[in-house]
Design a protein around this motif. Structure first.
Motif, short mmCIF file in Angstrom:
data_model
loop_
_atom_site.label_atom_id
_atom_site.label_comp_id
_atom_site.label_asym_id
_atom_site.label_seq_id
_atom_site.Cartn_x
_atom_site.Cartn_y
_atom_site.Cartn_z
N PRO A 58 -2.62 -4.99 -45.92
CA PRO A 58 -3.97 -4.88 -45.36
C PRO A 58 -4.00 -4.53 -43.87
O PRO A 58 -5.01 -4.01 -43.40
CB PRO A 58 -4.58 -6.27 -45.58
CG PRO A 58 -3.74 -6.94 -46.60
CD PRO A 58 -2.38 -6.33 -46.50
N VAL A 59 -2.94 -4.82 -43.16
CA VAL A 59 -2.97 -4.57 -41.71
C VAL A 59 -1.88 -3.60 -41.26
O VAL A 59 -1.56 -3.52 -40.08
CB VAL A 59 -2.83 -5.89 -40.91
CG1 VAL A 59 -4.08 -6.73 -41.07
CG2 VAL A 59 -1.60 -6.66 -41.34
N PHE A 70 -1.78 -0.56 -40.76
CA PHE A 70 -2.14 0.49 -39.80
C PHE A 70 -2.51 -0.06 -38.42
O PHE A 70 -2.90 0.69 -37.53
CB PHE A 70 -3.32 1.30 -40.32
CG PHE A 70 -2.98 2.10 -41.55
CD1 PHE A 70 -1.89 2.95 -41.56
CD2 PHE A 70 -3.75 1.98 -42.70
CE1 PHE A 70 -1.58 3.69 -42.69
CE2 PHE A 70 -3.44 2.71 -43.84
CZ PHE A 70 -2.36 3.56 -43.84
N VAL A 71 -2.45 -1.37 -38.27
CA VAL A 71 -2.81 -1.93 -36.97
C VAL A 71 -1.65 -1.71 -36.01
O VAL A 71 -0.51 -2.07 -36.30
CB VAL A 71 -3.14 -3.44 -37.12
CG1 VAL A 71 -3.48 -4.04 -35.77
CG2 VAL A 71 -4.29 -3.63 -38.11
N ASP A 100 -2.66 -3.47 -30.77
CA ASP A 100 -3.75 -4.17 -31.45
C ASP A 100 -3.27 -5.47 -32.10
O ASP A 100 -4.03 -6.42 -32.23
CB ASP A 100 -4.40 -3.26 -32.49
CG ASP A 100 -5.14 -2.09 -31.84
OD1 ASP A 100 -5.41 -2.17 -30.63
OD2 ASP A 100 -5.43 -1.10 -32.53
N ARG A 131 -3.50 -8.19 -29.54
CA ARG A 131 -4.86 -8.70 -29.41
C ARG A 131 -5.23 -9.56 -30.61
O ARG A 131 -5.87 -10.59 -30.49
CB ARG A 131 -5.85 -7.54 -29.25
CG ARG A 131 -7.24 -8.00 -28.86
CD ARG A 131 -8.19 -6.87 -28.58
NE ARG A 131 -7.89 -5.72 -29.39
CZ ARG A 131 -7.59 -4.54 -28.90
NH1 ARG A 131 -7.59 -4.35 -27.62
NH2 ARG A 131 -7.31 -3.54 -29.72
N ARG A 149 -6.46 -13.39 -30.30
CA ARG A 149 -7.75 -13.88 -30.83
C ARG A 149 -7.55 -14.98 -31.85
O ARG A 149 -8.30 -15.95 -31.88
CB ARG A 149 -8.53 -12.72 -31.42
CG ARG A 149 -9.10 -11.85 -30.34
CD ARG A 149 -9.93 -10.73 -30.88
NE ARG A 149 -10.51 -9.99 -29.76
CZ ARG A 149 -10.95 -8.75 -29.83
NH1 ARG A 149 -10.92 -8.10 -30.96
NH2 ARG A 149 -11.46 -8.18 -28.77
N ARG A 186 -9.03 -18.76 -31.83
CA ARG A 186 -9.76 -19.38 -32.94
C ARG A 186 -9.08 -20.68 -33.36
O ARG A 186 -9.73 -21.63 -33.75
CB ARG A 186 -9.85 -18.42 -34.13
CG ARG A 186 -10.72 -17.20 -33.87
CD ARG A 186 -11.01 -16.45 -35.14
NE ARG A 186 -9.83 -15.82 -35.73
CZ ARG A 186 -9.39 -14.60 -35.44
NH1 ARG A 186 -10.04 -13.85 -34.55
NH2 ARG A 186 -8.33 -14.11 -36.03
N ALA A 199 -6.23 -19.32 -39.04
CA ALA A 199 -7.08 -18.44 -38.23
C ALA A 199 -6.74 -16.96 -38.39
O ALA A 199 -7.52 -16.10 -38.00
CB ALA A 199 -6.95 -18.82 -36.75
N PRO A 231 -6.16 -13.19 -39.94
CA PRO A 231 -6.79 -12.41 -41.00
C PRO A 231 -5.80 -12.15 -42.13
O PRO A 231 -4.59 -12.34 -41.97
CB PRO A 231 -7.17 -11.11 -40.30
CG PRO A 231 -6.25 -10.99 -39.15
CD PRO A 231 -5.90 -12.39 -38.74
N GLU A 232 -6.33 -11.68 -43.23
CA GLU A 232 -5.51 -11.40 -44.39
C GLU A 232 -4.44 -10.37 -44.02
O GLU A 232 -4.71 -9.41 -43.31
CB GLU A 232 -6.41 -10.81 -45.48
CG GLU A 232 -5.91 -11.04 -46.87
CD GLU A 232 -6.71 -10.22 -47.87
OE1 GLU A 232 -7.94 -10.16 -47.72
OE2 GLU A 232 -6.09 -9.64 -48.76
#
Ligand code: SF4
Lengths: 630, 222
Positions: free
Chosen positions: B12-13, B15-16, B20, B23, B27, B31, B85, B87-88
């Motif tokens: 899912p990530v 391409f990050v 990024d 960051r 974040r 959280r 905290a 993301p998937e």
């Protein structure tokens, strides 16, 4: 091979992912960000919230985030996002024949029930065409059949949406928080009944604030717009702008989506209020968001606390047309600073006005990142500032700048406009004079009291006349004149210590003026320019002047006839069927006062009667005063 | 205190970008309300550093970072809070207290194992593929490498430690590749695939997964 629906969807997803992997910035199209809304289930209304610019810009727009939340709070609707594909993705979509898709489910846009566009600036219109075409949807509303999605649009450009009236089916005029819900209720009702498109549009046009352009026809005389004729009895004669009366209780953004890539406004925006009481005569926002409506400080802080937890952002920004006018600003600034800076959350004040900015607050901000201060005197001389009703004087500006320098700032941005109605060379040179005084203010301070070197940027944009302002009748100055005045200013700014000139005339300001005051004939011009490659017109590197020139010529029209013409105050206006609530008489009166150099006071001092007979109906500030509570 | 953590970065990530990802973690830490330590100076930022970057589009189950905290948190507590905290697609897989280890993680890296699933544009026979893959290990591997000073021809053969065909079907194959990965540089897998396409006379799309970064932990007195 198994051609079941799920396999096809999976294969499509696979193909879309392959395209995403080939572009420069895949995260623009990827979706899946934290706090993205996910909905499953049959029978949902599919609503595509499209922003006709890149992800970085679209995701920074507060209004779209509010509407995203409002729609997704409905059980019957799933709102998904889509942004204009950058040229690399556009090329891949064309080459592969794949349709433009939403971020949430990667569903092709033509499978949505409603496609909505946010219209924030005129120069994004060609991107709407790109997005429609890449979705396999005909560009003109008259070419779209019963199966096509309904194309709707909202945002400030709706106050004169005539240039795209033949493309969009339904416009939303004014605040959207309540209006989109009423729209969805009527839409849902119509679908349940199996209503045909025309029937549906008839239902919709009965909602206050909804404009269905197909129910009107434009006529022209002697090459000018003459009148709009209603072709459908039930359609309203004029469309009243919607206002949310109680902003404090209105729905807001909910949990903010947290982008992976860095976006233009990568922070939590606190909309202190909507509207502005100042009445600067060039400023469309100052008229079309009236009256002023505030959110309570406690509401805002509660929201900020919650969203900091939910997003992990490290910046909060007080965001409004003129944040310093917020009635609780002097409680708010110290409160947010105390509350957040200890947790290393920076607070920014992008539109704090110089005359309402107290030194104490500046000193409070010392611990915070010194993101540049911006001031917008807009004009260089007092005479000119009186014409435009910018209630700022030089002493205030210099005093505030000095305070800021003492508090450690060394970066200041000064925004001006050239080409304002009534401007003379002396006014242009006045800009340089003001910059010189700012520079002197900095360098006359003892070295140990100030920062090392001043960085003062003087920006001068070109005046664009906008509908529903007192200057809506005024022409934009022509290109040669813009260039001459810019050269004059550049010369005058030479050698001023620490000052840098940043002027940005481009053809796009002309086109912006043209589309801002344009009529329905511009749709074909725009389609012609699009066919010749016009895209992302607000991006200088993409602007294709020849495409536009050829297309205007082909239609026998010109930019000048819309942008550079003085319209007389008794001529018909292409946008006169839109009722922005501020009366035409009021705008005319303001227009006269401008040229007499008479300043109109801030609404907080005195009601100027902008809504005519309806001040008491529309404006809380007017009513409060009438009741003696102000 | 200092925590060293291993994490995975999955589909899912994928391409990050690396920037990024930084960051994203910052974040997530906020959280998770971690007691982060910050750098001094004009623009304080959390003291977070990654052992290495992962190419955009690659997945991995073996990335490393270290982060400084102002207060003690058990590695288990750290993992639990951060994972709640994140993301998937991003997960902390293990964390440890770095004790008084002061250095950077980058010099501890030795090599990396990649799994590459190739999808051929046209079918390729197994023998041809195997011959091409084993040829990578014979002789030089001269590639054009983009550097600051322009394009340079370099031999990447010393960076390639192992390469083999692990799975095969007509249109797909899975390769296992081990390459050098160190502070001085490492095997650039994309350039290697370029050579393979050339030698094979066939092109393929690929999914690359980093299975492991081999680290030399001996400096770390745990
Ligand atoms: S009604 Fe009066 S107070 Fe209210 S916005 Fe208009 S001019 Fe200002």
């Amino acid at each position: 091979m198994n051609f079941s629906a799920s396999t096809t969807a999976e294969e499509r997803l696979e193909r879309i992912n392959a395209l995403i992997s080939r572009v420069e910035k895949p995260t623009r199209y990827m979706g899946g960000e934290l706090n993205m809304r996910v909905k499953q289930g049959e029978g949902l209304f599919r609503f595509a919230l499209c922003f006709p610019d890149t992800y970085e810009i679209g995701m920074s727009h507060l209004g779209s985030r509010i509407i995203y939340n409002v729609l997704n709070n409905r059980e019957d609707t799933y709102a998904e996002r889509c942004y204009a594909p950058w040229v690399d993705m556009e090329a891949l979509l064309r080459e592969s024949g794949e349709k433009l898709f939403s971020l949430e489910t990667k569903r092709p846009l033509d499978e949505f029930h409603v496609i909505a566009f946010s219209l924030l600036y005129e120069m994004c219109y060609t991107n709407i065409l790109t997005m429609l075409e890449l979705s396999g949807i005909p560009l003109r509303s008259c070419e779209r059949g019963e199966d096509a999605p309904l194309i709707v649009a909202g945002g400030p450009c709706v106050c004169n949406s005539e240039p795209i009236a033949e493309i969009v089916d339904v416009f939303f005029f004014g605040d959207g928080e309540e209006l989109v819900n009423e729209f969805m209720d009527a839409y849902a009702e119509g679908r349940r009944r199996g209503a045909k498109k025309r029937e549906l549009l008839l239902d919709l046009c009965a909602i206050p604030g909804v404009y269905v352009p197909a129910f009107y026809r434009a006529e022209y005389e002697n090459g000018q717009f003459a009148r709009l004729i209603k072709t459908e009895e039930a359609a309203p004669d004029c469309i009243e702008r919607r206002i949310v009366r109680d902003l404090d209780r209105a729905e807001f953004t909910g949990d903010l989506i947290v982008p992976y890539m860095s976006i233009v406004h990568d922070r939590i925006a606190l909309e202190l209020f909507r509207g502005c009481t100042r009445g600067c005569r060039f400023c469309q926002a100052g008229f079309i968001y009236r009256p002023i409506r505030e959110r309570r400080m406690s509401t805002l802080i509660e929201y900020a606390d919650e969203q900091l937890k939910r997003t992990g952002h490290d910046e909060v920004s007080l965001f409004s047309l003129s944040s310093g006018d917020y009635s609780e600003i002097h409680e708010m600034v110290p409160a947010v600073l105390d509350r957040y800076t200890k947790n290393r959350i920076s607070v920014s004040f992008p539109s704090l006005r110089i005359d309402s900015f107290l030194k104490d607050d500046l000193e409070k901000m010392q611990g915070v990142r010194k993101t540049g201060l911006t001031f917008a005197p807009e004009a260089g001389t007092q005479r000119m500032r009186d014409i435009i009703n910018k209630g700022v004087n030089e002493d205030d500006l210099l005093r505030t700048v000095k305070d800021a320098f003492e508090a450690g700032w060394q970066g200041v941005k000064l925004y001006f406009m050239i080409g304002l109605p009534g401007e003379t060379d002396e006014d242009v040179l006045g800009i340089a004079e003001l910059a010189r005084k700012v520079s002197r203010e900095f360098y006359s301070m003892p070295k140990d009291k100030r920062g090392k070197g001043l960085r003062c940027t003087v920006s001068a944009s070109t005046f664009v006349p906008k509908p529903f302002t007192p200057f809506q009748w005024e022409p934009q100055i022509d290109v040669d004149e813009v260039l001459r005045r810019q050269a004059l200013l550049r010369q005058a700014l030479k050698g001023i210590r620490g000052v840098e000139f940043n002027c940005h005339f481009s053809e796009t300001s002309r086109l912006e003026a043209c589309f801002a005051r344009g009529d329905r004939r511009l749709a074909e011009v725009m389609i012609g320019a699009y066919r010749r490659g016009a895209r992302f017109d607000s991006w200088d590197e993409h602007f294709k002047k020849e495409a536009w020139d050829e297309s205007f010529a082909e239609r026998g029209l010109s930019v000048d006839m819309f942008a550079n013409r003085r319209i007389s105050t008794d001529e018909p206006l292409a946008w006169q069927h839109m009722d922005a609530l501020v009366t035409l008489d009021y705008l005319k009166k303001e227009h006269e006062r401008a040229f007499e150099g008479i300043v109109t006071p801030d609404c907080r001092e005195k009601c100027n009667g902008c809504f005519g007979q309806k001040c008491a109906t529309h404006c809380g500030m007017h009513s409060a005063r009438a009741e003696g509570s102000l | 205190m200092r925590i060293i953590a291993a994490f995975s970065k999955l589909e899912p990530v994928k391409f990050v970008s690396h920037l990024d990802m930084q960051r994203l973690f910052q974040r997530a830490f906020r959280r998770a309300e971690l007691p982060l330590s910050y750098s001094k100076g004009f623009n304080p930022h959390p003291l977070l550093s990654f052992a290495t970057a992962l190419s955009v589009g690659y997945t991995s189950e073996s990335e490393y970072f270290d982060v400084m905290l102002d207060e003690y948190l058990s590695p288990e507590e750290f993992t639990r809070r951060v994972n709640a905290a994140l993301p998937e697609g991003v997960r902390i897989t293990s964390a440890l207290d770095a004790g008084d280890f002061k250095g950077s993680l980058t010099p501890l890296m030795r090599s990396a194992d990649y799994d590459a699933v190739l999808s051929f544009d046209a079918p390729v026979e197994r023998e041809r593929l195997e011959a091409a893959v084993s040829s990578l290990l014979d002789g030089e591997l001269i590639v054009d490498k983009k550097t600051k000073g322009g394009i340079k021809s370099v031999d990447i053969r010393p960076m390639l430690l192992e390469a083999s065909v692990a799975d095969y079907s007509e249109n797909h194959a899975r390769l296992e590749i081990r390459g050098v990965l160190s502070a001085e540089g490492g095997l650039p897998p994309e350039l290697l695939f370029g050579v393979l396409e050339e030698r094979l006379g066939a092109s393929f799309s690929r999914r690359v997964h980093r299975k492991k970064i081999e680290m030399d932990w001996s400096d770390l007195k745990l």
